[in-house]
Design a protein around this motif. Sequence first.
Motif, PDB file in Angstrom:
ATOM      1  N   ALA A 266      20.269  -3.366 -12.077  1.00 49.90           N
ATOM      2  CA  ALA A 266      20.549  -3.528 -13.250  1.00 49.90           C
ATOM      3  C   ALA A 266      20.264  -4.993 -14.002  1.00 49.90           C
ATOM      4  CB  ALA A 266      22.052  -3.100 -13.417  1.00 49.90           C
ATOM      5  N   HIS A 267      20.419  -6.036 -13.282  1.00 53.07           N
ATOM      6  CA  HIS A 267      20.493  -7.160 -13.670  1.00 53.07           C
ATOM      7  C   HIS A 267      19.327  -8.105 -13.151  1.00 53.07           C
ATOM      8  CE1 HIS A 267      24.618  -6.811 -15.326  1.00 53.07           C
ATOM      9  NE2 HIS A 267      24.839  -6.019 -14.475  1.00 53.07           N
ATOM     10  N   SER A 268      18.466  -7.337 -12.533  1.00 51.12           N
ATOM     11  CA  SER A 268      17.178  -7.982 -12.084  1.00 51.12           C
ATOM     12  C   SER A 268      15.844  -7.654 -12.664  1.00 51.12           C
ATOM     13  CB  SER A 268      17.241  -8.157 -10.462  1.00 51.12           C
ATOM     14  OG  SER A 268      17.854  -7.021 -10.021  1.00 51.12           O
ATOM     15  N   LEU A 269      15.903  -6.366 -13.072  1.00 53.82           N
ATOM     16  CA  LEU A 269      14.791  -5.989 -13.745  1.00 53.82           C
ATOM     17  C   LEU A 269      14.279  -6.743 -15.214  1.00 53.82           C
ATOM     18  CD1 LEU A 269      12.567  -3.370 -14.490  1.00 53.82           C
ATOM     19  CD2 LEU A 269      14.264  -2.938 -16.197  1.00 53.82           C
ATOM     20  N   GLY A 270      13.276  -7.384 -15.104  1.00 56.08           N
ATOM     21  CA  GLY A 270      12.642  -8.241 -16.039  1.00 56.08           C
ATOM     22  C   GLY A 270      13.040  -9.728 -15.783  1.00 56.08           C
ATOM     23  N   ILE A 271      13.697  -9.975 -14.871  1.00 57.35           N
ATOM     24  CA  ILE A 271      14.336 -11.378 -14.562  1.00 57.35           C
ATOM     25  C   ILE A 271      13.541 -11.879 -13.324  1.00 57.35           C
ATOM     26  CG2 ILE A 271      16.405 -12.606 -13.916  1.00 57.35           C
ATOM     27  CD1 ILE A 271      17.269  -9.740 -15.759  1.00 57.35           C
ATOM     28  N   ARG A 277       9.177  -8.598 -12.367  1.00 60.29           N
ATOM     29  CA  ARG A 277       9.092  -7.054 -11.945  1.00 60.29           C
ATOM     30  C   ARG A 277      10.580  -6.927 -11.100  1.00 60.29           C
ATOM     31  NH1 ARG A 277       4.379  -3.785 -12.876  1.00 60.29           N
ATOM     32  NH2 ARG A 277       3.620  -4.951 -14.443  1.00 60.29           N
ATOM     33  N   GLY A 278      11.209  -7.829 -10.801  1.00 54.84           N
ATOM     34  CA  GLY A 278      12.380  -7.775  -9.869  1.00 54.84           C
ATOM     35  C   GLY A 278      12.432  -8.044  -8.655  1.00 54.84           C
ATOM     36  N   THR A 279      13.501  -7.562  -7.965  1.00 50.12           N
ATOM     37  CA  THR A 279      13.699  -8.270  -6.466  1.00 50.12           C
ATOM     38  C   THR A 279      12.694  -7.955  -5.518  1.00 50.12           C
ATOM     39  OG1 THR A 279      15.943  -7.390  -7.102  1.00 50.12           O
ATOM     40  CG2 THR A 279      15.646  -8.113  -4.937  1.00 50.12           C
ATOM     41  N   PHE A 280      11.789  -7.002  -5.744  1.00 51.32           N
ATOM     42  CA  PHE A 280      10.723  -6.913  -4.972  1.00 51.32           C
ATOM     43  C   PHE A 280       9.681  -7.976  -5.082  1.00 51.32           C
ATOM     44  CE2 PHE A 280       9.133  -4.106  -8.124  1.00 51.32           C
ATOM     45  CZ  PHE A 280       7.622  -4.530  -8.155  1.00 51.32           C
ATOM     46  N   GLU A 281       9.176  -8.193  -6.234  1.00 52.91           N
ATOM     47  CA  GLU A 281       8.479  -9.180  -6.733  1.00 52.91           C
ATOM     48  C   GLU A 281       8.904 -10.806  -6.031  1.00 52.91           C
ATOM     49  OE1 GLU A 281       5.373 -10.412 -10.224  1.00 52.91           O
ATOM     50  OE2 GLU A 281       7.418 -10.143 -10.635  1.00 52.91           O
ATOM     51  N   HIS A 282      10.215 -10.912  -6.315  1.00 50.73           N
ATOM     52  CA  HIS A 282      10.902 -12.255  -6.157  1.00 50.73           C
ATOM     53  C   HIS A 282      10.630 -12.529  -4.617  1.00 50.73           C
ATOM     54  CE1 HIS A 282      13.814 -15.248  -6.169  1.00 50.73           C
ATOM     55  NE2 HIS A 282      14.343 -14.822  -5.010  1.00 50.73           N
ATOM     56  N   LYS A 299      19.884  -2.892 -20.454  1.00 54.87           N
ATOM     57  CA  LYS A 299      20.174  -4.466 -20.154  1.00 54.87           C
ATOM     58  C   LYS A 299      18.710  -5.030 -20.870  1.00 54.87           C
ATOM     59  CE  LYS A 299      23.934  -4.071 -17.179  1.00 54.87           C
ATOM     60  NZ  LYS A 299      24.088  -2.582 -17.573  1.00 54.87           N
ATOM     61  N   THR A 300      17.779  -5.375 -19.763  1.00 53.83           N
ATOM     62  CA  THR A 300      16.590  -5.877 -20.168  1.00 53.83           C
ATOM     63  C   THR A 300      15.819  -5.118 -21.166  1.00 53.83           C
ATOM     64  OG1 THR A 300      16.345  -7.013 -17.965  1.00 53.83           O
ATOM     65  CG2 THR A 300      14.399  -6.747 -19.273  1.00 53.83           C
ATOM     66  N   THR A 301      15.916  -3.848 -20.976  1.00 54.98           N
ATOM     67  CA  THR A 301      14.850  -2.883 -21.956  1.00 54.98           C
ATOM     68  C   THR A 301      15.578  -2.631 -23.155  1.00 54.98           C
ATOM     69  OG1 THR A 301      15.575  -0.673 -20.872  1.00 54.98           O
ATOM     70  CG2 THR A 301      13.444  -1.824 -20.405  1.00 54.98           C
ATOM     71  N   SER A 302      16.857  -3.168 -23.618  1.00 58.80           N
ATOM     72  CA  SER A 302      17.648  -3.113 -24.743  1.00 58.80           C
ATOM     73  C   SER A 302      17.655  -1.650 -25.268  1.00 58.80           C
ATOM     74  CB  SER A 302      17.155  -4.009 -25.662  1.00 58.80           C
ATOM     75  OG  SER A 302      15.777  -3.622 -26.171  1.00 58.80           O
ATOM     76  N   SER A 303      17.928  -0.607 -24.348  1.00 59.16           N
ATOM     77  CA  SER A 303      18.246   0.690 -24.858  1.00 59.16           C
ATOM     78  C   SER A 303      19.280   1.345 -24.392  1.00 59.16           C
ATOM     79  CB  SER A 303      16.941   1.454 -24.549  1.00 59.16           C
ATOM     80  OG  SER A 303      16.955   2.910 -24.692  1.00 59.16           O
ATOM     81  N   CYS A 304      19.245   2.404 -23.733  1.00 58.62           N
ATOM     82  CA  CYS A 304      20.592   2.953 -23.055  1.00 58.62           C
ATOM     83  C   CYS A 304      20.147   3.975 -21.910  1.00 58.62           C
ATOM     84  CB  CYS A 304      21.431   3.575 -24.170  1.00 58.62           C
ATOM     85  SG  CYS A 304      22.950   4.005 -23.516  1.00 58.62           S
ATOM     86  N   GLY A 305      20.919   4.001 -20.938  1.00 59.25           N
ATOM     87  CA  GLY A 305      20.393   5.191 -19.897  1.00 59.25           C
ATOM     88  C   GLY A 305      20.107   4.461 -18.557  1.00 59.25           C
ATOM     89  N   GLY A 306      19.487   5.340 -17.583  1.00 64.77           N
ATOM     90  CA  GLY A 306      19.285   4.605 -16.288  1.00 64.77           C
ATOM     91  C   GLY A 306      18.237   5.475 -15.573  1.00 64.77           C
ATOM     92  N   TYR A 307      17.614   4.830 -14.520  1.00 65.87           N
ATOM     93  CA  TYR A 307      16.631   5.477 -13.831  1.00 65.87           C
ATOM     94  C   TYR A 307      16.736   5.303 -12.529  1.00 65.87           C
ATOM     95  CZ  TYR A 307      14.860   0.766 -13.452  1.00 65.87           C
ATOM     96  OH  TYR A 307      14.566  -0.569 -12.968  1.00 65.87           O
ATOM     97  N   ALA A 353      10.188 -13.910 -19.087  1.00 68.59           N
ATOM     98  CA  ALA A 353      10.881 -13.810 -17.802  1.00 68.59           C
ATOM     99  C   ALA A 353      11.028 -15.269 -17.351  1.00 68.59           C
ATOM    100  CB  ALA A 353      10.174 -12.971 -16.876  1.00 68.59           C
ATOM    101  N   ALA A 354       9.860 -15.910 -17.776  1.00 72.89           N
ATOM    102  CA  ALA A 354       9.841 -17.352 -17.220  1.00 72.89           C
ATOM    103  C   ALA A 354      10.796 -18.189 -17.999  1.00 72.89           C
ATOM    104  CB  ALA A 354       8.343 -17.987 -17.569  1.00 72.89           C
ATOM    105  N   ALA A 355      11.063 -18.047 -19.466  1.00 72.57           N
ATOM    106  CA  ALA A 355      12.080 -18.490 -20.158  1.00 72.57           C
ATOM    107  C   ALA A 355      13.341 -18.432 -19.827  1.00 72.57           C
ATOM    108  CB  ALA A 355      11.648 -18.291 -21.676  1.00 72.57           C
ATOM    109  N   LEU A 356      13.691 -17.048 -19.342  1.00 74.38           N
ATOM    110  CA  LEU A 356      14.869 -16.831 -18.721  1.00 74.38           C
ATOM    111  C   LEU A 356      15.201 -17.506 -17.683  1.00 74.38           C
ATOM    112  CD1 LEU A 356      16.867 -13.338 -18.817  1.00 74.38           C
ATOM    113  CD2 LEU A 356      16.460 -14.716 -16.808  1.00 74.38           C
TER     114      LEU A 356
END
Length: 471
Positions: A266-271, A277-282, A299-307, A353-356
């Motif tokens: 939830a809080h790592s996608l796009g960060i 790419r998230g925790t796996f890329e980190h 959150k990052t994708t500024s919409s609503c829903g989940g996957y 993502a770098a700016a964040l």
Amino acid sequence: MSKNEERHSVSKMSSSLKENLLDRMRNTHQSSEKNRMARFERDVPPPVRRKQTKFEDLPEYKQVVTQKAASDQLGIANPFYRAHQTAAGATTVIDGRKLINFASYDYLGLNRHPHVLSQAHDTINSFGISASASRLVAGERPVHAELEERIAAFYGVEASVCFVSGYLTNVAAISCLMGPKDLVVHDEFIHNSALAGIKLSGATRRLFKHNDASDLEHVLRTVAGDYRHILVIVEGIYSMDGDIANLPAIMKLKAEYGFWLMVDEAHSLGILGRRGRGTFEHFGIDPREVDIWMGTLSKTTSSCGGYIAGSAALAAVLKASAGGFVYSVGLAPVLTASAIASLDILENEPERAAALKRNGALFLKLAQEAGLDTGLSGGFSVVPVLVGDSLRAVQLSNDLHAAGVNALPIIHPAVPEGLARLRFFITSEHTEEQIRQTVTLTAEKLKDLTERNFGLASIDIQQMMKMLSSR
Ligand SMILES: Cc1ncc(COP(=O)(O)O)c(C=O)c1O
């Protein structure tokens, strides 16, 4: 007797026989019904009308009323449910005042991005607003398959499936996969939606100390019982504390002990990671080694829903049997298209993502230099400032609001009393000036509360309760 007369008498005979038979059946049925009623009247006690509790008498309602009365008495405004008069990003407008905003999840500033808005408008024009029914029952829109393919490709896994909310995603997926013969082991700070899913599943639940792989190992070693499946759940970046799951250590345990691993992004996608790419890329982990990737689209994708993303079999099981998918409406086409458009930007503009990350690190550094307690935060999307009790957190939020900063408190029971905090959501859009100003103001306002000894400790709770109950 002629042939005709013979046929007629047989059919007459058979119809009277039929009547006879039916009569006997009716009689038997009536008498057995009579017997049943007689038995019922003899054996079942007469109805007793239970006294029905009024909602006003529920302890939960009394607590809400008491909290409101206590804050009225102390002159503390309610910081929750304030209405924003614009799309909230790095700034917002509340009650006609422009505020620096640290209370929205729009981590990469995509909520008003022209690409997202134009895709949303086009989709509304073609498909209206609603998916109108469950995708299974009534069919889907092309954007549904497109988004699921995009998410699967994003993780480099076989498939994904989308639900109408992030919360529902955890509830539906966990309760579908796990059952009473299974065991779920989770980090003690896991989100409420995962807890709700575990409860619904009926699985045995064990927790391990926050982000402590050796405690997870201890739990795995000592669990008694022969479970059908074991699921371990962690969060990529923890929502309340802002630290990162120790995924490499957990993967090692996975290889040793064998369990399904679910990571809530939830809080790592796009960060996290060089390209967001998230925790796996980190951590440089092969995403196919995690069984269940979960994320939210709000959150990052500024919409609503989940996957949920993972193997084709996992997605097939969820699409066929997860109640929250089968019996719930499909994700609104406009929200689906907005999430796709946000993924386009996330993938094409890694500088966001770098700016964040720059902003998160700056906020953390300045806050620590100012003597604020940022807890476990790694300085990414979530930076908490721990302030002690709930009352102090609420007042600090109000003081900052008055000074031009919107940051909301997290209070008991969301966190243990004594660990109440303000939670700052960092975005790629915040300016250095906004961050500096916010940290300075937070330190000043908190110092002021500390000097005034403001908080639960300064209040005679017993006295206040007495006063409130005598009203
Ligand atoms: C870790 C985590 N998982 C799931 C959710 C639920 O997501 P949503 O708000 O999109 O329903 C949240 C919400 O904040 C969260 O923090």
